[in-house]
Structure formats: C-alpha cells, structure tokens
Design an enzyme around this catalytic site. Structure first.
Site, PDB file in Angstrom:
ATOM      1  N   ASP A   1     -19.224 -17.526 -14.326  1.00 34.31           N
ATOM      2  CA  ASP A   1     -18.228 -16.466 -14.507  1.00 34.31           C
ATOM      3  C   ASP A   1     -17.663 -16.038 -13.153  1.00 34.31           C
ATOM      4  OD1 ASP A   1     -18.962 -16.581 -17.180  1.00 34.31           O
ATOM      5  OD2 ASP A   1     -20.370 -14.913 -17.004  1.00 34.31           O
TER       6      ASP A   1
ATOM      7  N   GLN B   1     -20.150 -22.114 -26.517  1.00 30.97           N
ATOM      8  CA  GLN B   1     -19.723 -22.232 -27.907  1.00 30.97           C
ATOM      9  C   GLN B   1     -19.422 -23.670 -28.307  1.00 30.97           C
ATOM     10  OE1 GLN B   1     -20.701 -20.025 -29.486  1.00 30.97           O
ATOM     11  NE2 GLN B   1     -19.543 -18.134 -29.577  1.00 30.97           N
TER      12      GLN B   1
ATOM     13  N   ASN C   1     -18.695 -26.966 -17.168  1.00 27.53           N
ATOM     14  CA  ASN C   1     -19.580 -27.624 -16.216  1.00 27.53           C
ATOM     15  C   ASN C   1     -19.682 -29.085 -16.606  1.00 27.53           C
ATOM     16  OD1 ASN C   1     -21.575 -27.866 -18.264  1.00 27.53           O
ATOM     17  ND2 ASN C   1     -22.494 -25.910 -17.702  1.00 27.53           N
TER      18      ASN C   1
ATOM     19  N   LEU D   1     -20.156 -28.601 -10.903  1.00 29.74           N
ATOM     20  CA  LEU D   1     -21.202 -29.623 -10.825  1.00 29.74           C
ATOM     21  C   LEU D   1     -22.509 -29.070 -10.274  1.00 29.74           C
ATOM     22  CD1 LEU D   1     -18.943 -32.384  -9.202  1.00 29.74           C
ATOM     23  CD2 LEU D   1     -19.370 -32.032 -11.651  1.00 29.74           C
TER      24      LEU D   1
END
Length: 325
Positions: free
Chosen positions: A257, A173, A195, A224
C-alpha cells in the site's frame, strides 16, 4: 490530480509469533492442519488497503478522496484520516455492520497468516463514482483496490463507461475471482498493480500471456519483494527499480500500500515511471520500518536524503520541489 482511492477500510489486529510457521507445518498432514500460535503481543492499528494508500498520499501532500464502506464505529478513524489530508466525505457508513477487521500474525521470517472479516465492506458495491466526480469537478484517476469483489467490478466498469482513467489493483481478491471476472476487472486499466505471485495467479486464472496482458492494460507494475519493482508497457522499455535502502525490517503489513501511495503521488507530480517507482519504494520502506500501516511520518529533508542515498542526487533533486516542508 484528483485521485479517488477505492477499497477496504479496516482495523488491523497485528500479532507477532516468536518462531517460524514453517517449523510447525507437517508436509503430509496439511490436509488436516490444526494449529494455534501463542503470540508475544497484540497491537490494534488502523488499516485497509484504501485507507492505507490514501494516508500515504496525504503524507506526501495530496488530498485523495477515500471511497469505501465502514460501520458507525468509523468516527475516530475518520478524524485521524482527515487530520492527515484525506477527504472522507464520500465514505459510505453502514447502518447494520461494523467496519472490516484484518487479523494477522507475523513470524520471525516475516511470513504471515491472516484472516479478513468484510463486515460493512460488502456494502461498497452500492457506491457510485459519478457523484464523487461531480463533487470534485472530475476525476484524474480512480484506484480500484481490494474490496468487495462486486464493488471492484462495478468501479472498473463505471470507469470504462464514463472515461475515468483507472488503476486495477486486485491484490488478495484474486483468490476469490474466476478468470472472466479478472479480465472484466483489469480490461482498459491505465495501470495494473500486482506483486509477482499475484501476476502469475492472474495470468493463470485468465489464461493470459505477458503480451495478451499488455493488450488489456496500458502499464503493468509488478513488485518483486526484495528484488524491487518491474514496470512494462505497450510503448515503453522495461524498467527495473531496486528497493530503497532500509534501516531494519519490522513489519511488512501494508508495504504494498505504501508503494502504491508513493507511486501514484509521484505520477501526479508529473515525474516519470522510474522516478515514481523510486518514491513508491522509499515510502514502502518507511512502512516496513514501522509497526502498523499508518504510523510513519514523511519528513521532507530526511525523505529527500534517503532518496538520494538509494537512487542518487538527481532523483532527490527531481522530487524535492514537490514534497511539502
């Protein structure tokens, strides 16, 4: 810990392309790209970042509270999640919209092209956290995951107003949020999850240096990819955790997730940030080795064995007492 996981709840439509997307792109023609990929297969899976994270926590023995908006077609999905330890009593059911859809194609290099239909997710902005806290007798952590942008901003604002510790996880988002909304989302967060690309985009949009970012959040956790995880904070030395050993890379959907589920579950056990990142990395690896985001099983003995193989016997000994047989 009483953890509420907010964010998208969706059905994943996952496809595989037997080639490289990069080979089909013409550099000076990208402004008028028009492509259709003939895929080898189509798999329908349960997904959505909040549901994926809650499922992972349930696999590790927690009972997280799922918060999001769905359609009337959620009944079977609800049963699945509840069988795997997820509290769905606070999920909002829309009277007019279907549950969100994620449509994703993965090539042989693990690159992805995807679309997301929000559907009922747009009603997540109507969800209030206080009734959930009252039902549970308090909230120890609220994870504000990718969702309807107005819902994300409402959740983080309510966390600040009511003193609920929260983790800001803007994810995809970020592409839709201007800089001032990014700051409003993350300010005061106990944890910021991104990330490395998302971290750079966040800082560019909000105009923040590394130091300024840590003035807004307590701990920054940055994944990473194949290079592991980096953790930084106001009063901690930087931590780097390599990825866990994997058997094979099958499908990267939902890997982030899985990391979040393992990371916050381990923190709820009372272990430190490094150990929590190791648990998160191993759970992410289980997701990577499976087609679908909720198709893996955590088997205690095997999980502890693989943790030892990746991070040493002490890591395994620290985690073993907390994982249910």
């Amino acid at each position: 810990m009483k953890i509420a996981v907010t964010g998208s709840i969706a059905t994943d439509h996952l496809m595989s392309f037997p080639g490289r997307f990069a080979d089909q792109l013409i550099a000076d023609q990208l402004h008028k790209v028009s492509l259709s990929f003939l895929v080898d297969d189509l798999v329908l899976r349960r997904g959505g970042v909040a549901a994926n994270i809650a499922f992972g926590m349930g696999q590790l023995g927690l009972r997280p509270v799922l918060l999001g908006a769905v359609g009337a077609d959620f009944a079977d999905y609800r049963s699945w999640l509840e069988r795997h330890g997820v509290d769905c009593d606070s999920v909002h059911v829309s009277e007019v919209a279907h549950t969100a859809r994620f449509v994703c194609t993965t090539d042989t290099e693990m690159c992805q092209i995807a679309s997301f239909y929000a559907g009922a997710m747009s009603e997540a902005r109507n969800i209030e956290l206080q009734p959930v806290a009252q039902r549970l007798g308090g909230l120890d952590l609220v994870l504000v995951g990718a969702n309807d942008p107005e819902a994300m901003l409402r959740h983080s604002a309510e966390c600040r107003e009511r003193g609920y510790p929260f983790a800001a996880d803007p994810s995809q988002q970020l592409a839709r949020m201007p800089g001032e909304e990014v700051v409003a989302l993350i300010e005061g967060a106990d944890y910021l999850m991104t990330n490395d690309y998302e971290k750079s985009l966040l800082q560019q949009k909000a105009g923040l240096s590394d130091d300024q970012l840590l003035d807004l959040v307590r701990v920054r956790v940055t994944t990473l990819g194949k290079h592991g995880v980096e953790i930084a904070g106001r009063d901690i030395d930087p931590i780097h955790v390599p990825i866990a050993r994997q058997t094979q890379a099958v499908d990267p959907t939902g890997v982030g997730d899985g990391f979040r589920a393992g990371f916050f579950t381990a923190l709820s056990w009372g272990v430190g940030l490094e150990r929590a990142a190791q648990v998160g990395s191993l759970l992410a690896t289980l997701v990577l080795e499976t087609v679908g985001t909720q198709e893996y099983d955590v088997r205690r003995d095997l999980f502890v064995k693989r943790l030892a193989e990746s991070y040493g016997d002490q890591a395994a000994d620290d985690i073993r007492p907390h994982i249910l047989p």
